[in-house]
Scaffold this active site. Structure first.
Site, PDB file in Angstrom:
ATOM      1  N   SER A 176      35.836  21.524  52.170  1.00  0.00           N
ATOM      2  CA  SER A 176      35.354  22.441  53.194  1.00  0.00           C
ATOM      3  C   SER A 176      35.604  21.861  54.580  1.00  0.00           C
ATOM      4  CB  SER A 176      33.875  22.751  52.949  1.00  0.00           C
ATOM      5  OG  SER A 176      33.454  23.842  53.715  1.00  0.00           O
ATOM      6  N   GLU A 271      36.417  33.128  47.161  1.00  0.00           N
ATOM      7  CA  GLU A 271      35.869  32.576  48.401  1.00  0.00           C
ATOM      8  C   GLU A 271      36.634  33.058  49.626  1.00  0.00           C
ATOM      9  OE1 GLU A 271      36.546  28.353  49.216  1.00  0.00           O
ATOM     10  OE2 GLU A 271      37.248  28.157  47.157  1.00  0.00           O
TER      11      GLU A 271
END
Length: 326
Positions: A176, A271
């Site tokens: 991330s 996502e």
């Protein structure tokens, strides 16, 4: 609205995680309880708020989550401080390769993440590579905006070089925002004319702070963890609200990527950051580099953290990638 106490937060998270997270080896067809667990954990606080009170809750939630989920069998943790940066070596207790290391940059939107939370993936990286893994608590926004985190990552790299590792002895990993940081570290080394690491392991990396990828729209209702509002909130906390998010210092997707290390990029179909991974792989390849993109069906943001079968498959693939680099 009543304020939740730390005790309330702990009890709620423990109940959610212990009752809803599936056991090792659970199939993808049984992910309903997992999705509910993720949403419940993520909704304990308002994750679009960067007020001191809400950040304290978010950080506490992540730390507890790490303590409950991080692998512990056969793993040892040794704390240290590099300059003023808290860090931790995560290693296998039995025999392992001491000549190489992983420098791991944790996720958390640049606003959250401590060593306990980082220990989840740090432990899995130690298990899949056989290397010692160095994780660290870089300074967080909004208290410390860009370039504080990049400076701390560079300090950790310098520490590894001081300890006798060569650049080609180190793999840099990140998930991330930590994937963003891993890429920015490599770009900083390149700008300084220094050698690149052996390779990059990137799990759902955040590469485009402009949020211009199509998955921000197509996966809006599929993503159990992230929202555009969350991305906008942590982006502003990290860079300031008036930043030019196309600047490569924030969005490595738009950087000159020539000379970057070989990269393995893993992302889930469900996502909103999926485009960040897809476009990064394409950009690295166009720049003459090597990038392998793995897309995992019905998986979410940094699913590798969870005790499910597909996470094991993904981490095994990461281990094989590292071995091929060697």
């Amino acid at each position: 609205m009543s304020r939740r106490t730390p005790k309330d937060l702990t009890q709620r998270l423990e109940t959610v995680i212990k009752t809803l997270i599936p056991q090792r080896g659970q199939s993808a067809d049984e992910l309903g309880p997992m999705m509910r667990a993720i949403k419940a954990v993520h909704s304990v606080t308002d994750n679009t708020s960067t007020s001191p009170e809400d950040l304290e809750r978010q950080r506490a939630a992540q730390e507890l989550f790490g303590r409950l989920v991080a692998p512990s069998l056969g793993i040892r943790n040794d704390g240290l401080t590099v300059g003023s940066v808290p860090a931790e070596w995560v290693s296998l207790e039995h025999g392992h390769d001491r000549r190489h290391a992983v420098l791991y940059c944790h996720g958390g939107g640049y606003t959250c993440g401590q060593l306990g939370y980082a220990r989840i993936l740090a432990s899995k990286l130690a298990l899949c590579t056989g290397f010692d893994v160095l994780s660290f608590e870089y300074r967080l926004a909004p208290e410390h905006r860009y370039p504080a985190a990049v400076q701390d990552a560079l300090a950790m790299w310098d520490y590894l070089m001081y300890m006798g590792y060569g650049a080609r002895d180190v793999v840099v990993a990140g998930d991330s925002a930590g994937g963003n940081l891993a890429l920015e570290l490599c770009l900083k080394l390149k700008a300084q004319g220094r050698a690149q690491p052996l390779g990059l392991l990137l799990f759902s990396p955040w590469t485009d702070m402009t949020a211009s990828g199509k998955s921000y729209r197509t996966c809006r209702d599929l993503d159990p963890l992230l929202t555009l509002e969350y991305v906008e909130a942590v982006r502003a906390a990290y860079t300031g609200p008036e930043a030019n998010w196309e600047d490569p210092c924030y969005s490595p997707l738009f950087a000159d990527l020539r000379g970057m290390p070989p990269a393995l990029i893993q992302v889930g179909t469900n996502e909103i950051l999926r485009s960040d991974s897809e476009r990064l792989a394409e950009a690295l390849q166009k720049a003459g580099g090597y990038a392998k993109l793995e897309i995992y069906e019905e998986c979410w943001h940094v699913f590798q953290q969870m005790p499910i079968h597909r996470a094991e498959v993904a981490m095994e693939a990461a281990g094989r990638f590292v071995q091929r680099l060697m």
